[in-house]
Design a protein around this motif. Structure first.
Motif, PDB file in Angstrom:
ATOM      1  N   TYR A 123       0.843  -1.200   0.000  1.00  0.00           N
ATOM      2  CA  TYR A 123       0.000   0.000   0.000  1.00  0.00           C
ATOM      3  C   TYR A 123       0.872   1.241   0.000  1.00  0.00           C
ATOM      4  O   TYR A 123       2.095   1.161   0.082  1.00  0.00           O
ATOM      5  CB  TYR A 123      -0.896   0.028   1.247  1.00  0.00           C
ATOM      6  N   GLY A 124       0.204   2.399  -0.043  1.00  0.00           N
ATOM      7  CA  GLY A 124       0.922   3.670   0.020  1.00  0.00           C
ATOM      8  C   GLY A 124       0.293   4.655  -0.924  1.00  0.00           C
ATOM      9  O   GLY A 124      -0.857   4.514  -1.328  1.00  0.00           O
ATOM     10  N   SER A 125       1.080   5.683  -1.291  1.00  0.00           N
ATOM     11  CA  SER A 125       0.637   6.630  -2.310  1.00  0.00           C
ATOM     12  C   SER A 125       0.812   5.939  -3.666  1.00  0.00           C
ATOM     13  O   SER A 125       1.023   4.726  -3.735  1.00  0.00           O
ATOM     14  CB  SER A 125       1.503   7.887  -2.226  1.00  0.00           C
ATOM     15  N   SER A 126       0.812   6.741  -4.739  1.00  0.00           N
ATOM     16  CA  SER A 126       1.120   6.164  -6.051  1.00  0.00           C
ATOM     17  C   SER A 126       2.462   5.427  -6.007  1.00  0.00           C
ATOM     18  O   SER A 126       2.687   4.493  -6.785  1.00  0.00           O
ATOM     19  CB  SER A 126       1.151   7.257  -7.120  1.00  0.00           C
ATOM     20  N   ASP A 127       3.309   5.812  -5.086  1.00  0.00           N
ATOM     21  CA  ASP A 127       4.631   5.163  -4.953  1.00  0.00           C
ATOM     22  C   ASP A 127       4.551   3.670  -4.651  1.00  0.00           C
ATOM     23  O   ASP A 127       5.554   2.964  -4.757  1.00  0.00           O
ATOM     24  CB  ASP A 127       5.460   5.832  -3.847  1.00  0.00           C
ATOM     25  N   ARG A 128       3.367   3.176  -4.282  1.00  0.00           N
ATOM     26  CA  ARG A 128       3.251   1.723  -4.087  1.00  0.00           C
ATOM     27  C   ARG A 128       3.590   0.987  -5.388  1.00  0.00           C
ATOM     28  O   ARG A 128       4.066  -0.143  -5.368  1.00  0.00           O
ATOM     29  CB  ARG A 128       1.854   1.345  -3.591  1.00  0.00           C
ATOM     30  N   PHE A 129       3.360   1.668  -6.525  1.00  0.00           N
ATOM     31  CA  PHE A 129       3.673   1.026  -7.807  1.00  0.00           C
ATOM     32  C   PHE A 129       5.174   1.076  -8.120  1.00  0.00           C
ATOM     33  O   PHE A 129       5.630   0.408  -9.035  1.00  0.00           O
ATOM     34  CB  PHE A 129       2.866   1.667  -8.943  1.00  0.00           C
ATOM     35  N   LEU A 130       5.910   1.879  -7.392  1.00  0.00           N
ATOM     36  CA  LEU A 130       7.370   1.763  -7.488  1.00  0.00           C
ATOM     37  C   LEU A 130       7.828   0.525  -6.714  1.00  0.00           C
ATOM     38  O   LEU A 130       8.677  -0.231  -7.169  1.00  0.00           O
ATOM     39  CB  LEU A 130       8.047   3.025  -6.933  1.00  0.00           C
ATOM     40  N   ALA A 131       7.211   0.318  -5.546  1.00  0.00           N
ATOM     41  CA  ALA A 131       7.568  -0.865  -4.747  1.00  0.00           C
ATOM     42  C   ALA A 131       7.219  -2.156  -5.484  1.00  0.00           C
ATOM     43  O   ALA A 131       8.003  -3.114  -5.497  1.00  0.00           O
ATOM     44  CB  ALA A 131       6.867  -0.811  -3.387  1.00  0.00           C
ATOM     45  N   SER A 132       6.057  -2.189  -6.127  1.00  0.00           N
ATOM     46  CA  SER A 132       5.661  -3.422  -6.835  1.00  0.00           C
ATOM     47  C   SER A 132       6.591  -3.690  -8.005  1.00  0.00           C
ATOM     48  O   SER A 132       6.789  -4.833  -8.410  1.00  0.00           O
ATOM     49  CB  SER A 132       4.212  -3.319  -7.338  1.00  0.00           C
ATOM     50  N   GLY A 133       7.179  -2.615  -8.565  1.00  0.00           N
ATOM     51  CA  GLY A 133       8.083  -2.792  -9.698  1.00  0.00           C
ATOM     52  C   GLY A 133       9.514  -3.077  -9.270  1.00  0.00           C
ATOM     53  O   GLY A 133      10.151  -3.999  -9.774  1.00  0.00           O
ATOM     54  N   ILE A 134       9.998  -2.318  -8.317  1.00  0.00           N
ATOM     55  CA  ILE A 134      11.444  -2.377  -8.062  1.00  0.00           C
ATOM     56  C   ILE A 134      11.854  -3.564  -7.182  1.00  0.00           C
ATOM     57  O   ILE A 134      12.955  -4.093  -7.320  1.00  0.00           O
ATOM     58  CB  ILE A 134      11.942  -1.036  -7.469  1.00  0.00           C
ATOM     59  N   TYR A 135      10.981  -4.001  -6.279  1.00  0.00           N
ATOM     60  CA  TYR A 135      11.429  -5.065  -5.363  1.00  0.00           C
ATOM     61  C   TYR A 135      11.048  -6.479  -5.795  1.00  0.00           C
ATOM     62  O   TYR A 135      11.698  -7.434  -5.380  1.00  0.00           O
ATOM     63  CB  TYR A 135      10.953  -4.750  -3.927  1.00  0.00           C
ATOM     64  N   GLY A 136      10.050  -6.614  -6.633  1.00  0.00           N
ATOM     65  CA  GLY A 136       9.650  -7.957  -7.062  1.00  0.00           C
ATOM     66  C   GLY A 136      10.740  -8.674  -7.841  1.00  0.00           C
ATOM     67  O   GLY A 136      11.077  -9.827  -7.556  1.00  0.00           O
ATOM     68  N   TYR A 137      11.324  -7.988  -8.817  1.00  0.00           N
ATOM     69  CA  TYR A 137      12.351  -8.664  -9.629  1.00  0.00           C
ATOM     70  C   TYR A 137      13.578  -8.992  -8.792  1.00  0.00           C
ATOM     71  O   TYR A 137      14.317  -9.939  -9.093  1.00  0.00           O
ATOM     72  CB  TYR A 137      12.719  -7.818 -10.866  1.00  0.00           C
ATOM     73  N   HIS A 171       0.496  -5.592 -13.536  1.00  0.00           N
ATOM     74  CA  HIS A 171      -0.489  -5.632 -14.630  1.00  0.00           C
ATOM     75  C   HIS A 171      -1.408  -4.406 -14.561  1.00  0.00           C
ATOM     76  O   HIS A 171      -1.632  -3.724 -15.569  1.00  0.00           O
ATOM     77  CB  HIS A 171      -1.296  -6.931 -14.512  1.00  0.00           C
ATOM     78  N   ASP A 172      -1.908  -4.134 -13.364  1.00  0.00           N
ATOM     79  CA  ASP A 172      -2.820  -3.005 -13.190  1.00  0.00           C
ATOM     80  C   ASP A 172      -2.138  -1.693 -13.578  1.00  0.00           C
ATOM     81  O   ASP A 172      -2.721  -0.850 -14.269  1.00  0.00           O
ATOM     82  CB  ASP A 172      -3.281  -2.966 -11.722  1.00  0.00           C
ATOM     83  N   PHE A 173      -0.902  -1.523 -13.157  1.00  0.00           N
ATOM     84  CA  PHE A 173      -0.224  -0.262 -13.467  1.00  0.00           C
ATOM     85  C   PHE A 173      -0.040  -0.106 -14.979  1.00  0.00           C
ATOM     86  O   PHE A 173      -0.281   0.974 -15.542  1.00  0.00           O
ATOM     87  CB  PHE A 173       1.136  -0.155 -12.762  1.00  0.00           C
ATOM     88  N   LEU A 174       0.370  -1.171 -15.640  1.00  0.00           N
ATOM     89  CA  LEU A 174       0.635  -1.064 -17.081  1.00  0.00           C
ATOM     90  C   LEU A 174      -0.640  -0.857 -17.886  1.00  0.00           C
ATOM     91  O   LEU A 174      -0.629  -0.237 -18.945  1.00  0.00           O
ATOM     92  CB  LEU A 174       1.392  -2.317 -17.561  1.00  0.00           C
ATOM     93  N   VAL A 175      -1.763  -1.339 -17.348  1.00  0.00           N
ATOM     94  CA  VAL A 175      -3.036  -1.165 -18.048  1.00  0.00           C
ATOM     95  C   VAL A 175      -3.681   0.176 -17.678  1.00  0.00           C
ATOM     96  O   VAL A 175      -4.175   0.904 -18.551  1.00  0.00           O
ATOM     97  CB  VAL A 175      -4.009  -2.323 -17.708  1.00  0.00           C
ATOM     98  N   ASN A 176      -3.669   0.518 -16.397  1.00  0.00           N
ATOM     99  CA  ASN A 176      -4.452   1.677 -15.928  1.00  0.00           C
ATOM    100  C   ASN A 176      -3.628   2.898 -15.501  1.00  0.00           C
ATOM    101  O   ASN A 176      -4.188   3.981 -15.329  1.00  0.00           O
ATOM    102  CB  ASN A 176      -5.333   1.251 -14.748  1.00  0.00           C
ATOM    103  N   HIS A 177      -2.342   2.711 -15.284  1.00  0.00           N
ATOM    104  CA  HIS A 177      -1.479   3.825 -14.870  1.00  0.00           C
ATOM    105  C   HIS A 177      -2.084   4.636 -13.729  1.00  0.00           C
ATOM    106  O   HIS A 177      -2.096   5.871 -13.751  1.00  0.00           O
ATOM    107  CB  HIS A 177      -1.116   4.708 -16.075  1.00  0.00           C
ATOM    108  N   ASN A 178      -2.589   3.914 -12.739  1.00  0.00           N
ATOM    109  CA  ASN A 178      -3.104   4.551 -11.514  1.00  0.00           C
ATOM    110  C   ASN A 178      -4.176   5.598 -11.828  1.00  0.00           C
ATOM    111  O   ASN A 178      -4.286   6.616 -11.149  1.00  0.00           O
ATOM    112  CB  ASN A 178      -1.920   5.180 -10.743  1.00  0.00           C
ATOM    113  N   GLY A 179      -4.918   5.367 -12.904  1.00  0.00           N
ATOM    114  CA  GLY A 179      -6.014   6.269 -13.256  1.00  0.00           C
ATOM    115  C   GLY A 179      -5.592   7.521 -14.010  1.00  0.00           C
ATOM    116  O   GLY A 179      -6.422   8.369 -14.329  1.00  0.00           O
ATOM    117  N   ALA A 180      -4.300   7.626 -14.316  1.00  0.00           N
ATOM    118  CA  ALA A 180      -3.799   8.824 -15.018  1.00  0.00           C
ATOM    119  C   ALA A 180      -3.776   8.581 -16.527  1.00  0.00           C
ATOM    120  O   ALA A 180      -3.999   7.473 -16.997  1.00  0.00           O
ATOM    121  CB  ALA A 180      -2.400   9.165 -14.521  1.00  0.00           C
ATOM    122  N   LYS A 181      -3.476   9.651 -17.269  1.00  0.00           N
ATOM    123  CA  LYS A 181      -3.266   9.499 -18.705  1.00  0.00           C
ATOM    124  C   LYS A 181      -2.061   8.584 -18.937  1.00  0.00           C
ATOM    125  O   LYS A 181      -1.128   8.560 -18.136  1.00  0.00           O
ATOM    126  CB  LYS A 181      -2.978  10.871 -19.345  1.00  0.00           C
TER     127      LYS A 181
END
Ligand SMILES: *[C@@H]1O[C@H](CO)[C@@H](O)[C@H](O)[C@H]1NC(C)=O
Ligand SMILES: *[C@@H]1O[C@H](CO)[C@@H](O)[C@H](O)[C@H]1NC(C)=O
Ligand SMILES: *[C@@H]1O[C@H](CO)[C@@H](O)[C@H](O)[C@H]1NC(C)=O
Ligand SMILES: *[C@@H]1O[C@H](CO)[C@@H](O)[C@H](O)[C@H]1NC(C)=O
Ligand SMILES: *[C@@H]1O[C@H](CO)[C@@H](O)[C@H](O)[C@H]1NC(C)=O
Length: 387
Positions: A123-137, A171-181
């Motif tokens: 969880y977190g701010s939009s930065d949660r998608f940095l955590a899902s990207g940077i630490y998984g690999y 997957h969610d980030f690449l499809v929806n980009h956290n609701g942004a353009k």
């Protein structure tokens, strides 16, 4: 069974012919054969690089798993525990692979098991998608090395963690980009999520997941797609070499270099599987690496105004000279393996290893905060090839 029958059966069975190579993330078995030989013969600079791994392979490290990791918002912001543990698990797994010493394999497995049995959400701010990207690999790379250790039973649980917690966010980030353009988020956000999706696909033998990442990288709409991450090229005066302007060049150099740390690792993980992302679009990643290396080494580069939500009329000199353990990988592939002119990347590699250490370090060696743990590093040991 007749050989011809076997061959035709294999041809009819895509799941067999499409199997992934293991270990097959940042390093393969062939890579480890080279690495082990260099360590055993104590050859410089690989042996110096080994000492850097040794200094991180701390058996006394106690994992600090959390059921919820927070990044950017929420309390407490505990994501540093995840990246520190991932970096230590990676160093311990390399130590086990190189020496065969079970104590280290067990210690690496204990860290992965601590997290796979505890973490259920990021969880977190939009930065949660940095955590899902940077630490998984990063977890995936430790697990991919350790999967051959018979004393470790945690592979399936680590795969489940990556598939159930990290992958849905990638997957969610690449499809929806956290609701942004689609062009709102800077390239590194897409690239990090691609890297973890790709790594999880390989670790779990899931071709669909792997292809999802590679297809996005080739033709996706967001800034992590190759020709958006490096969106305009120039011919370098004098040499005629291609230089590629990165999507974050006008933002700052810490993120501009991060993009190439991520791009290099993404291309390396596919290279281990026999897929050449390095060569796409006439080695566009090389053109971008040469550009960012040249500018950060203090030279001028051409620049074209970048426009999206923001307009950036000049290249940014913020954090110019930013150091990350990333250039060994890029130079080894393009310069040593393919014989291409990667002179600026080589100069940056040489600058990074001439800091008195003699070899690229790993997590935390180039900053104690998140930036120091964005990439796995140890490139002198792992990627350097004979000249
Ligand atoms: C494995 O590593 C441990 C801890 O450093 C050490 O005590 C032990 O002697 C090593 N085992 C072998 C077989 O080298
Ligand atoms: C592979 O990953 C996809 C998502 O890309 C998922 O839908 C599918 O269930 C996974 N397959 C297996 C066998 O786990
Ligand atoms: C990149 O390469 C692909 C495949 O060759 C091609 O379709 C595409 O047009 C290229 N894009 C650019 C911007 O060069
Ligand atoms: C950095 O860039 C700013 C804005 O373009 C400029 O005003 C400044 O002179 C530059 N600083 C250096 C040291 O080049
Ligand atoms: C490689 O490129 C650099 C400029 O980027 C140039 O100075 C150098 O001469 C080139 N090397 C060769 C062998 O062509």
């Amino acid at each position: 069974m007749l050989l011809s029958t076997l061959v035709s059966l294999l041809a009819l069975t895509p799941s067999i012919s499409a199997a992934f190579i293991h270990p097959g993330l940042l390093s393969t078995e062939a890579d480890f054969t080279r690495i082990i030989s260099k360590v055993n013969s104590k050859t410089t600079p690989w042996y110096t690089g080994w000492q850097r791994v040794v200094s991180h392979a701390t058996l006394t490290h106690s994992p600090r798993p959390h059921s919820t990791v927070y990044r950017g918002n929420g309390s407490p912001q505990n994501y540093a525990d995840l990246y520190r543990d991932a970096a230590t698990a990676y160093a311990l797994s390399i130590y086990w692979k190189v020496t065969g010493n079970a104590t280290y394999g067990t210690a690496a497995g204990n860290i992965l098991d601590a997290w796979s049995s505890t973490l259920t959400a990021i969880y977190g701010s939009s930065d949660r998608f940095l955590a899902s990207g940077i630490y998984g690999y990063q977890l995936a790379n430790a697990a991919e090395i350790l999967r051959a250790y018979s004393g470790w039973k945690g592979l399936d649980a680590t795969i489940a963690l990556l598939r159930n917690v990290f992958y849905p966010m990638n997957h969610d980030f690449l499809v929806n980009h956290n609701g942004a353009k689609v062009n709102h988020y800077w390239a590194n956000w897409d690239l990090a999520n691609l890297l973890t999706m790709q790594a999880t696909g390989i670790l779990s033998d899931n071709r669909t997941m792997y292809d999802e990442a590679i297809t996005y990288f080739k033709t996706g709409a967001g800034n992590g797609a190759l020709t958006k991450a490096i969106w305009i090229t120039y011919s370098e005066a004098g040499s005629g070499k291609k230089l590629g302007q990165g999507q974050e060049a006008g933002r700052d150099q810490g993120h501009s270099t991060l993009d190439f740390a991520l791009l290099g690792q993404l291309a390396q993980q596919s290279w281990s599987q026999g897929d050449d992302l390095f060569g796409l679009n006439d080695s566009l990643i090389l053109a971008g690496a040469e550009y960012v290396a040249k500018y950060n080494l203090g030279h001028d580069v051409p620049y074209t105004t970048y426009k999206s939500d923001v307009t950036q009329p000049v290249i940014s000199n913020a954090s110019r000279g930013s150091v990350r353990p990333m250039w060994e990988l890029l130079y080894a592939h393009y310069g040593s393996l393919k014989g291409l002119n990667a002179s600026w990347s080589k100069a940056y590699r040489d600058l990074v290893v001439s800091d008195g250490s003699g070899a690229e370090g790993g997590g935390g060696d180039y900053g104690p905060n998140s930036g120091g743990y964005d990439q796995l590093g140890f490139g002198t040991l792992l990627f350097r090839l004979d000249a």
